[in-house]
Enzyme design. Sequence first.
Site, mmCIF file in Angstrom:
data_model
loop_
_atom_site.group_PDB
_atom_site.id
_atom_site.type_symbol
_atom_site.label_atom_id
_atom_site.label_comp_id
_atom_site.label_asym_id
_atom_site.label_seq_id
_atom_site.Cartn_x
_atom_site.Cartn_y
_atom_site.Cartn_z
ATOM 1 N N ASP A 1 0.785 -1.250 0.000
ATOM 2 C CA ASP A 1 0.000 0.000 0.000
ATOM 3 C C ASP A 1 0.820 1.306 0.000
ATOM 4 O O ASP A 1 1.810 1.408 0.729
ATOM 5 C CB ASP A 1 -0.853 0.094 1.271
ATOM 6 C CG ASP A 1 -1.572 -1.179 1.606
ATOM 7 O OD1 ASP A 1 -1.556 -2.117 0.807
ATOM 8 O OD2 ASP A 1 -2.150 -1.233 2.711
ATOM 9 N N GLN B 1 4.281 0.573 2.155
ATOM 10 C CA GLN B 1 4.531 -0.654 2.894
ATOM 11 C C GLN B 1 5.660 -1.396 2.199
ATOM 12 O O GLN B 1 5.587 -1.688 1.000
ATOM 13 C CB GLN B 1 3.258 -1.518 2.904
ATOM 14 C CG GLN B 1 2.103 -0.883 3.654
ATOM 15 C CD GLN B 1 2.225 -1.067 5.161
ATOM 16 O OE1 GLN B 1 1.886 -2.108 5.682
ATOM 17 N NE2 GLN B 1 2.710 -0.041 5.852
ATOM 18 N N GLU C 1 -10.360 -2.344 4.405
ATOM 19 C CA GLU C 1 -9.023 -1.841 4.685
ATOM 20 C C GLU C 1 -8.862 -0.442 4.074
ATOM 21 O O GLU C 1 -9.635 -0.034 3.199
ATOM 22 C CB GLU C 1 -7.964 -2.784 4.096
ATOM 23 C CG GLU C 1 -8.051 -4.204 4.665
ATOM 24 C CD GLU C 1 -6.927 -5.133 4.212
ATOM 25 O OE1 GLU C 1 -6.367 -5.825 5.069
ATOM 26 O OE2 GLU C 1 -6.613 -5.179 3.009
HETATM 27 C C1 FRU Z 1 -3.859 -3.654 2.796
HETATM 28 C C2 FRU Z 1 -3.217 -4.095 4.105
HETATM 29 C C3 FRU Z 1 -3.556 -3.114 5.213
HETATM 30 C C4 FRU Z 1 -2.410 -3.284 6.163
HETATM 31 C C5 FRU Z 1 -1.259 -3.520 5.224
HETATM 32 C C6 FRU Z 1 -0.208 -4.444 5.766
HETATM 33 O O1 FRU Z 1 -3.219 -4.121 1.661
HETATM 34 O O2 FRU Z 1 -3.613 -5.403 4.433
HETATM 35 O O3 FRU Z 1 -4.814 -3.309 5.808
HETATM 36 O O4 FRU Z 1 -2.213 -2.159 6.966
HETATM 37 O O5 FRU Z 1 -1.797 -4.078 4.046
HETATM 38 O O6 FRU Z 1 0.922 -4.463 4.931
#
Ligand code: FRU
Length: 461
Positions: free
Chosen positions: A29, A45, A210
Amino acid sequence: MNMTPPTTTAVTPLRPSAHFTSHTSWLNDPNGLVYHQGVYHLFFQTNPFGSTWGNISWGHATSTDLVSWTEQAVAIPATDEEMAFSGSAVVDTRNTAGFANDGETALVAIYTSARPPVGEMPGLQAQSLAFSTDDGATWTRYAGNPVLDIGSSEFRDPKVFWHGGDDGNWVMVVVDAVARKVLFYTSNNLIDWTFASDFGPAHATSGVWECPDLFPLRVGATGETRWVLIVSMNPGARAGGSGTQYFVGDFDGTTFVAERLTASDDLEEYDWLDHGRDYYAAVSFDNAPANRRLMIGWASNWDYANETPTSPWRSAMSLVREMRLVRCADGRHRLGQVPVIGEGHAGMTISEHTIAVEPGSRSTIVLDSDGATDEQVLVHFDRDGDSASLTVERGSSGIVDFHPRFAAPNRVPIGAHIASPIDVRIVVDATVIEIFLADGTQTVTEQVFPSVALSRARTQQ
Ligand code: FRU
């Protein structure tokens, strides 16, 4: 998150140019999208130690034009205690949190502290802060973390923005993922949060919710404003696996009310930010100049994200897209998305087509490598009675055997608000294809892994 190891050793030699990728590591993300003093910051991420999901930390990249990105040092690393899950960043101009000294402005990241289960102890997800007083170069975790803990292991992805003028306050939208709810909190200082209201479950609910976002947009040139609530959902989205839906409505500072809620369980009845298989966790920039609402999505899908055939990097972001809100002929408000492309950016193929979609005749846009290989992507346009559709076939696009669902076609019903002939714009950038129909009121994003760039787009009847 699918942790199955890759089943193929072949990898594409291509890497996108304007779609951000990390040099050597995993990416999911977009996080902490914020504009500050001439620079757009894109956090993401990442796994600093590998090309599959794990050790989740906030990577960092910067750009001044939204097209060329420079990767920076990891901003918020995973520690022995926690991974740094998704969240947002704001410019604390009023120094409400007190992190800035005289003459400084603090950037504040609001992220999810994710602690794994230990023995009998369940995992915990709570909201935490990190701040930078050197314009985003270095980040310090707040000593009082977490700042919002409701004792849940499914409470994540805070998006924070300032609501109102000088006497306004911070608003956080965050998900109770398994309950399929967006929760709204308010704060004066980013540290103490008060629950305000919740929204959901509504529309697509087969997967967990999410990465929410909430922002106002003007409706065309009318002077009216509506609020748009973004909710990602995985799995079970329209095109399979991960996808992002949105709701148009009103927000009074504490409560969001959607203007169109249908009881239908037909996924096609909902509003999707993108109808492709590779557009997830999209969120918008805070503090963007000229009131622009600019978003970035993750151009992948949890169905196969850990297995896509690239090395050592894995996964790309979408292009930056500018959001508009359009009142369509059927009276509904829809997002119109315009890609930020820059001037003749090297490496991307951008084509424009006008496609008549008539009964009994199929029109196809062929994306290929101009004879260098047989690899191709077909985008078909068909009409059956009143309903038109677009089908993306990527089964012959290069490496497709790394996951059983990757090669299948994606058939997308074209919205009833879109009349023939349809203006179609296609951006191909190595491994990411973004298709924009009718001023971006419908978009389709799909990944491909060819051996040679798909640099030619032509129409076939
Ligand atoms: C969405 C997610 C979020 C979480 C992150 C973890 O793709 O699952 O909910 O914060 O990725 O990497």
